[in-house]
Design a protein around this motif. Sequence first.
Motif, PDB file in Angstrom:
ATOM      1  N   ALA A 133     -73.853 -21.029  46.693  1.00  0.00           N
ATOM      2  CA  ALA A 133     -72.663 -21.887  46.765  1.00  0.00           C
ATOM      3  C   ALA A 133     -71.856 -21.588  48.025  1.00  0.00           C
ATOM      4  N   GLN A 167     -71.834 -31.830  51.438  1.00  0.00           N
ATOM      5  CA  GLN A 167     -72.355 -32.056  50.081  1.00  0.00           C
ATOM      6  C   GLN A 167     -73.501 -33.059  50.127  1.00  0.00           C
ATOM      7  N   GLU A 171     -77.737 -32.121  49.230  1.00  0.00           N
ATOM      8  CA  GLU A 171     -78.377 -32.685  48.031  1.00  0.00           C
ATOM      9  C   GLU A 171     -79.849 -32.309  48.023  1.00  0.00           C
ATOM     10  N   ARG A 176     -74.702 -25.440  46.396  1.00  0.00           N
ATOM     11  CA  ARG A 176     -73.604 -26.373  46.067  1.00  0.00           C
ATOM     12  C   ARG A 176     -72.463 -26.130  47.034  1.00  0.00           C
ATOM     13  N   LYS A 214     -69.730 -26.650  37.337  1.00  0.00           N
ATOM     14  CA  LYS A 214     -70.489 -27.721  37.987  1.00  0.00           C
ATOM     15  C   LYS A 214     -69.662 -28.590  38.938  1.00  0.00           C
ATOM     16  N   ASP A 216     -67.591 -30.030  42.046  1.00  0.00           N
ATOM     17  CA  ASP A 216     -67.665 -29.748  43.481  1.00  0.00           C
ATOM     18  C   ASP A 216     -66.356 -30.089  44.202  1.00  0.00           C
TER      19      ASP A 216
END
Length: 245
Positions: A133, A167, A171, A176, A214, A216
Amino acid sequence: MELHGAKVLITGGTSGIGRKTVDLLAKENANVIVVARDQHKLDRLWAEGAIAGAYCCDLADPQAVVLLAEKLAVDHPDLQVLINNAGLQHNVGFDEDASTPQTIREELNTNLLAPLLLIRVLLPTLVKQTQAAIVNVTTGLALVPKTSSAVYCGTKGGLRIFTKALQNQLEGTSIRAIEILPPVVDTPMTAGRGTNKMAPDKVANEIVHAIKGKRDEVFVGKTKLLHWVSRLSPGMARRIMKRLG
Ligand SMILES: NC(=O)c1ccc[n+]([C@@H]2O[C@H](COP(=O)([O-])OP(=O)(O)OC[C@H]3O[C@@H](n4cnc5c(N)ncnc54)[C@H](OP(=O)(O)O)[C@@H]3O)[C@@H](O)[C@H]2O)c1
């Protein structure tokens, strides 16, 4: 993602929101690496035993940031989380004597260029992890600016848009990218100004929850309301924020 045993790098972990985040990460049994500018504060943090590593770097110096990031990639090939938290705000008008080419460069480099350089150099390390992350700490002022601190608002708005594009690019990878948007928080950054300030441990809690969860994009406290007002009535949001000075 699971934080137990994860290696987490946080910039600006010696003060305010960053300091509280270090404590929470340590409670989660993460291995925390801190980057900040003041060696004495880093030494104190190290002596408290809450962190697994400390690096002194002036993030306003882009060459130093690239060298640091390259060293971090070598020292910590197992790095899973990068939290871009360090920041500074010159709370002045753009035309005042206090706003000089040097202060503009310092704010731009620390708040925007340093996160981009750290992410760019550490991306190959992060992408190798099963779960990773990147957390970018922006502000409600990235949604709607106040009148003073124009450079700060611009740097944080830039970091917000950058995070959105990142972001998209990430993908399908194991990384993340998360944006945290705090309201006014009671830290040395806002000393002597602002009212009804949020406690820094509340923001730290949101950062840790976001990494484990979860979402973002995390609007913290009053920033949730600002987000809705700015969507429903951008003019009203501008007027409210303009009044803050
Ligand atoms: N406080 C608020 O109201 C508020 C609201 C929204 C968003 N934020 C954001 O939250 C983040 C943390 O802010 P805070 O309020 O916790 O600030 P803070 O208490 O002033 O702490 C700032 C941290 O960033 C580090 N830092 C600043 N400039 C640096 C540089 N050039 N090189 C290396 N490290 C540097 C400082 O390290 P040294 O002490 O070693 O310099 C310190 O650890 C910032 O990105 C800020 O923009 C804050």
